[in-house]
Write an enzyme that holds these catalytic residues in place. Structure first.
Site, PDB file in Angstrom:
ATOM      1  N   GLU A 155     -40.961  72.286 177.523  1.00 40.54           N
ATOM      2  CA  GLU A 155     -40.322  71.695 176.348  1.00 40.54           C
ATOM      3  C   GLU A 155     -39.178  72.577 175.851  1.00 40.54           C
ATOM      4  O   GLU A 155     -38.100  72.090 175.511  1.00 40.54           O
ATOM      5  CB  GLU A 155     -41.344  71.474 175.227  1.00 40.54           C
ATOM      6  CG  GLU A 155     -42.327  70.346 175.472  1.00 40.54           C
ATOM      7  CD  GLU A 155     -41.639  69.003 175.644  1.00 40.54           C
ATOM      8  OE1 GLU A 155     -40.653  68.715 174.929  1.00 40.54           O
ATOM      9  OE2 GLU A 155     -42.095  68.237 176.518  1.00 40.54           O
ATOM     10  N   HIS A 187     -35.705  66.798 181.248  1.00 43.88           N
ATOM     11  CA  HIS A 187     -37.004  66.731 181.929  1.00 43.88           C
ATOM     12  C   HIS A 187     -36.845  66.098 183.317  1.00 43.88           C
ATOM     13  O   HIS A 187     -37.460  66.542 184.294  1.00 43.88           O
ATOM     14  CB  HIS A 187     -37.991  65.899 181.108  1.00 43.88           C
ATOM     15  CG  HIS A 187     -38.631  66.633 179.975  1.00 43.88           C
ATOM     16  ND1 HIS A 187     -39.298  67.827 180.139  1.00 43.88           N
ATOM     17  CD2 HIS A 187     -38.724  66.321 178.643  1.00 43.88           C
ATOM     18  CE1 HIS A 187     -39.778  68.228 178.966  1.00 43.88           C
ATOM     19  NE2 HIS A 187     -39.436  67.343 178.043  1.00 43.88           N
ATOM     20  N   HIS A 209     -32.369  65.584 175.918  1.00 45.58           N
ATOM     21  CA  HIS A 209     -33.615  66.336 176.152  1.00 45.58           C
ATOM     22  C   HIS A 209     -34.465  65.635 177.208  1.00 45.58           C
ATOM     23  O   HIS A 209     -34.998  66.278 178.120  1.00 45.58           O
ATOM     24  CB  HIS A 209     -34.390  66.446 174.833  1.00 45.58           C
ATOM     25  CG  HIS A 209     -35.792  66.947 174.979  1.00 45.58           C
ATOM     26  ND1 HIS A 209     -36.175  68.239 174.697  1.00 45.58           N
ATOM     27  CD2 HIS A 209     -36.938  66.309 175.377  1.00 45.58           C
ATOM     28  CE1 HIS A 209     -37.469  68.379 174.914  1.00 45.58           C
ATOM     29  NE2 HIS A 209     -37.959  67.216 175.326  1.00 45.58           N
ATOM     30  N   GLU A 210     -34.602  64.326 177.106  1.00 42.18           N
ATOM     31  CA  GLU A 210     -35.426  63.595 178.068  1.00 42.18           C
ATOM     32  C   GLU A 210     -34.810  63.644 179.461  1.00 42.18           C
ATOM     33  O   GLU A 210     -35.524  63.760 180.465  1.00 42.18           O
ATOM     34  CB  GLU A 210     -35.613  62.143 177.610  1.00 42.18           C
ATOM     35  CG  GLU A 210     -36.342  61.996 176.279  1.00 42.18           C
ATOM     36  CD  GLU A 210     -37.675  62.728 176.229  1.00 42.18           C
ATOM     37  OE1 GLU A 210     -38.298  62.915 177.294  1.00 42.18           O
ATOM     38  OE2 GLU A 210     -38.096  63.124 175.139  1.00 42.18           O
TER      39      GLU A 210
END
Length: 290
Positions: free
Chosen positions: A212, A143, A139-140
């Site tokens: 997100e 980003h 997930h990071e």
């Protein structure tokens, strides 16, 4: 994919349109330019240097094969996990950090993929399984891949400029037309001074929530395990309401960077939150499970 990007584009257009409307009414052309330059300078500085400031704020320590793996197999596994996921995402290897915080959480920072860093707390390594931690770090990296720091900086610049215009309007009585007349009535000007910055903040938060959702989706693709990320989000959310994060509470502006709102025991209405509801995030991820 298109839905989240389209939503972000629409929200970015909305905040730009709001800036134009408020600037013309309260600041005029000159006020708009001054406010944009001031906000832009502050946020460009933040864009280039905030990563180092935030990592230092949280006392984050870099981990790598050269410095401090030692006998800590968790750090070694964590580093190798990020390396594998970065390769899956076709990204340069980011710097990898650990924060000595009991609350499980993680964030990514850096102005572009070539200058990125990911950080995870010691708490997250204790409460998540390896599969779940993989989902979080994917997930990071999502980003990083989508340059969300840049998107956040642009939206913050415009939102800050709108707030500055509101201040200029309060100090100088609002914008005036070429013949010296007020461009808007005093009552409308007063309402805009107070409501426009709030509207800008709401749009900025909505942009954050849409990013997100997209990072969840792409993170699930990078890790190839949406169920693990869904499980991790639920666990982190549960622990965040039980374990305080003193650094985040002292610097609440950093909370939007985390995968889950780190402010323990704090509940926000969805309109005023930088993060979507965990239940909705989990539901979307579970819908990806084949």
């Amino acid at each position: 994919m298109l839905g989240n990007w389209l939503k972000t584009a629409v929200l970015m257009a909305a905040i730009v349109a709001l800036f134009g409307a408020v600037g013309a009414a309260l600041g005029g052309g000159g006020g708009m330019l001054i406010a944009l330059v001031l906000a832009g300078c502050m946020n460009i500085y933040a864009y280039w240097f905030s990563d180092k400031a935030v990592l230092k704020m949280y006392g984050a320590q870099e981990v790598s094969p050269e410095n401090n793996f030692g006998d800590n197999s968790k750090f070694r596994n964590y580093y190798n996990m990020v390396k594998e996921l970065a390769e899956n995402a076709q990204l340069p290897m980011p710097k990898v950090y650990v924060m000595d915080e009991a609350q499980p959480n993680a964030f990514a920072t850096g102005r572009n993929p070539e200058h990125a860093a990911v950080a995870a707390t010691t708490g997250i390594m204790q409460v998540l399984s390896e599969r779940e931690l993989r989902g979080v770090m994917a997930h990071e990296l999502a980003h990083v891949k989508h340059r969300d720091t840049l998107i956040s900086t642009i939206s913050a610049t415009i939102a800050g400029a709108i707030s500055s215009i509101g201040t200029f309007g309060m100090l100088f009585g609002g914008g005036r037309s070429d013949d010296g007349e007020r461009s808007v009535s005093p009552v409308v000007a007063m309402l805009m001074m107070f409501l426009a910055p709030m509207a800008a903040s709401l749009i900025q938060m909505a942009i954050s929530r849409s990013r997100e959702f997209e990072a969840d989706r792409v993170g699930a693709e990078i890790s190839r395990d949406p169920k693990a990320l869904a499980s991790a989000l639920q666990k982190i959310s549960d622990y965040a309401h039980q374990i305080h994060n003193p650094t985040a509470e002292a610097h609440p502006e950093t909370g939007q960077m985390m995968i889950i709102n780190p402010l323990a025991g704090v509940s926000f209405d969805s309109l005023f939150s930088t993060h979507p509801k965990t239940e909705e995030r989990v539901a979307r991820l579970m819908a990806m499970v084949i």
